[in-house]
Design a protein around this motif. Structure first.
Motif, PDB file in Angstrom:
ATOM      1  N   VAL A  95      -7.860 -11.465  -0.432  1.00 39.22           N
ATOM      2  CA  VAL A  95      -7.554 -10.034  -0.492  1.00 39.22           C
ATOM      3  C   VAL A  95      -6.049  -9.916  -0.717  1.00 39.22           C
ATOM      4  O   VAL A  95      -5.261 -10.519   0.018  1.00 39.22           O
ATOM      5  N   TYR A  96      -5.675  -9.167  -1.721  1.00 36.80           N
ATOM      6  CA  TYR A  96      -4.276  -9.012  -2.080  1.00 36.80           C
ATOM      7  C   TYR A  96      -3.762  -7.657  -1.586  1.00 36.80           C
ATOM      8  O   TYR A  96      -4.399  -6.620  -1.809  1.00 36.80           O
ATOM      9  N   TYR A  97      -2.607  -7.707  -0.933  1.00 32.66           N
ATOM     10  CA  TYR A  97      -2.014  -6.513  -0.338  1.00 32.66           C
ATOM     11  C   TYR A  97      -0.638  -6.240  -0.942  1.00 32.66           C
ATOM     12  O   TYR A  97       0.150  -7.165  -1.176  1.00 32.66           O
ATOM     13  N   SER A 119      -7.379 -14.085 -16.197  1.00 30.25           N
ATOM     14  CA  SER A 119      -6.243 -13.257 -15.785  1.00 30.25           C
ATOM     15  C   SER A 119      -6.725 -11.948 -15.182  1.00 30.25           C
ATOM     16  O   SER A 119      -7.809 -11.458 -15.500  1.00 30.25           O
ATOM     17  N   LEU A 120      -5.898 -11.409 -14.315  1.00 31.54           N
ATOM     18  CA  LEU A 120      -6.097 -10.077 -13.752  1.00 31.54           C
ATOM     19  C   LEU A 120      -4.730  -9.450 -13.558  1.00 31.54           C
ATOM     20  O   LEU A 120      -3.736 -10.164 -13.345  1.00 31.54           O
ATOM     21  N   ARG A 121      -4.693  -8.125 -13.619  1.00 33.07           N
ATOM     22  CA  ARG A 121      -3.473  -7.413 -13.267  1.00 33.07           C
ATOM     23  C   ARG A 121      -3.775  -6.436 -12.143  1.00 33.07           C
ATOM     24  O   ARG A 121      -4.617  -5.541 -12.289  1.00 33.07           O
ATOM     25  N   LEU A 122      -3.085  -6.622 -11.044  1.00 31.98           N
ATOM     26  CA  LEU A 122      -3.212  -5.717  -9.906  1.00 31.98           C
ATOM     27  C   LEU A 122      -2.141  -4.633  -9.993  1.00 31.98           C
ATOM     28  O   LEU A 122      -1.032  -4.881 -10.474  1.00 31.98           O
ATOM     29  N   SER A 123      -2.488  -3.471  -9.496  1.00 32.56           N
ATOM     30  CA  SER A 123      -1.545  -2.359  -9.451  1.00 32.56           C
ATOM     31  C   SER A 123      -1.396  -1.879  -8.017  1.00 32.56           C
ATOM     32  O   SER A 123      -2.353  -1.921  -7.234  1.00 32.56           O
ATOM     33  N   CYS A 124      -0.210  -1.421  -7.701  1.00 30.48           N
ATOM     34  CA  CYS A 124       0.067  -0.822  -6.394  1.00 30.48           C
ATOM     35  C   CYS A 124       0.776   0.499  -6.663  1.00 30.48           C
ATOM     36  O   CYS A 124       1.947   0.502  -7.070  1.00 30.48           O
ATOM     37  N   ALA A 125       0.074   1.584  -6.447  1.00 27.62           N
ATOM     38  CA  ALA A 125       0.630   2.908  -6.685  1.00 27.62           C
ATOM     39  C   ALA A 125       1.127   3.498  -5.375  1.00 27.62           C
ATOM     40  O   ALA A 125       0.386   3.546  -4.382  1.00 27.62           O
ATOM     41  N   ALA A 126       2.370   3.945  -5.379  1.00 30.58           N
ATOM     42  CA  ALA A 126       2.964   4.560  -4.192  1.00 30.58           C
ATOM     43  C   ALA A 126       2.918   6.083  -4.320  1.00 30.58           C
ATOM     44  O   ALA A 126       3.047   6.620  -5.422  1.00 30.58           O
ATOM     45  N   SER A 127       2.765   6.745  -3.177  1.00 31.14           N
ATOM     46  CA  SER A 127       2.700   8.209  -3.189  1.00 31.14           C
ATOM     47  C   SER A 127       4.079   8.835  -3.287  1.00 31.14           C
ATOM     48  O   SER A 127       4.192  10.057  -3.446  1.00 31.14           O
ATOM     49  N   VAL A 172       4.673   7.639   3.181  1.00 32.29           N
ATOM     50  CA  VAL A 172       4.335   7.060   1.887  1.00 32.29           C
ATOM     51  C   VAL A 172       3.104   6.179   2.028  1.00 32.29           C
ATOM     52  O   VAL A 172       2.981   5.397   2.973  1.00 32.29           O
ATOM     53  N   GLN A 173       2.203   6.300   1.061  1.00 28.62           N
ATOM     54  CA  GLN A 173       1.013   5.463   1.052  1.00 28.62           C
ATOM     55  C   GLN A 173       1.033   4.547  -0.168  1.00 28.62           C
ATOM     56  O   GLN A 173       1.545   4.918  -1.228  1.00 28.62           O
ATOM     57  N   LEU A 174       0.463   3.365   0.004  1.00 30.90           N
ATOM     58  CA  LEU A 174       0.350   2.386  -1.065  1.00 30.90           C
ATOM     59  C   LEU A 174      -1.131   2.150  -1.337  1.00 30.90           C
ATOM     60  O   LEU A 174      -1.904   1.928  -0.400  1.00 30.90           O
ATOM     61  N   VAL A 175      -1.522   2.209  -2.605  1.00 31.28           N
ATOM     62  CA  VAL A 175      -2.922   2.034  -2.974  1.00 31.28           C
ATOM     63  C   VAL A 175      -3.024   0.956  -4.047  1.00 31.28           C
ATOM     64  O   VAL A 175      -2.506   1.123  -5.152  1.00 31.28           O
ATOM     65  N   GLU A 176      -3.701  -0.142  -3.699  1.00 32.66           N
ATOM     66  CA  GLU A 176      -3.893  -1.231  -4.649  1.00 32.66           C
ATOM     67  C   GLU A 176      -5.168  -1.022  -5.459  1.00 32.66           C
ATOM     68  O   GLU A 176      -6.121  -0.399  -4.978  1.00 32.66           O
ATOM     69  N   SER A 177      -5.169  -1.576  -6.659  1.00 31.24           N
ATOM     70  CA  SER A 177      -6.363  -1.554  -7.503  1.00 31.24           C
ATOM     71  C   SER A 177      -6.278  -2.714  -8.482  1.00 31.24           C
ATOM     72  O   SER A 177      -5.227  -3.341  -8.620  1.00 31.24           O
ATOM     73  N   GLN A 209       0.812  -9.400 -12.310  1.00 33.64           N
ATOM     74  CA  GLN A 209       0.072 -10.043 -13.393  1.00 33.64           C
ATOM     75  C   GLN A 209      -0.250 -11.460 -12.961  1.00 33.64           C
ATOM     76  O   GLN A 209       0.653 -12.245 -12.669  1.00 33.64           O
ATOM     77  N   MET A 210      -1.531 -11.768 -12.929  1.00 33.13           N
ATOM     78  CA  MET A 210      -1.974 -13.085 -12.471  1.00 33.13           C
ATOM     79  C   MET A 210      -2.662 -13.797 -13.626  1.00 33.13           C
ATOM     80  O   MET A 210      -3.669 -13.316 -14.152  1.00 33.13           O
TER      81      MET A 210
END
Length: 115
Positions: free
Chosen positions: A92-94, A17-25, A2-7, A81-82
């Motif tokens: 850097v957010y992981y 404000s910013l919203r980060l996403s982490c999409a899993a494969s 499984v891979q995790l990809v942040e954006s 959600q920040m």
């Protein structure tokens, strides 16, 4: 594997404000826990917030009341959600996931809070 990809990172002014996403494969439901961590220059990586499959959520004190973790199981995506961002949130957010006995990490996304 499984891979995790942040954006979603970027440059934002203090108070913004910013919203980060982490999409899993794969399915995030299989993970026993997921979370967001961050690492500022010259500092150790620290936990921002985590949640378990059972539903419990935990945030570090410095982001309580400002950051919210949510997840969309249909999209296999976790969000951060920040709000009311401060310069000290620059890092850097992981994205992180506990996948059985393994710890998965994404590649990270840069968040810079500056005027």
């Amino acid at each position: 594997q499984v891979q995790l990809v942040e954006s979603g990172g970027g440059l934002v002014q203090p108070g913004g404000s910013l919203r980060l996403s982490c999409a899993a494969s794969g399915s995030i439901f299989t993970f026993s826990a997921m979370g967001w961590y961050r690492q500022a220059p010259g500092k150790q990586r620290e936990m921002v917030g985590t949640f378990t499959r059972s539903g419990s959520t935990n945030y570090t004190d410095s982001v309580k009341g400002r950051f919210i973790i949510s997840r969309d199981y249909a999209k296999n995506t976790v969000y951060l959600q920040m709000n009311i961002l401060k310069p000290e949130d620059t890092a850097v957010y992981y994205c992180n996931a506990l996948d059985g006995g393994l710890v998965r990490w994404g590649q990270g996304t840069q968040v810079t809070v500056s005027s």
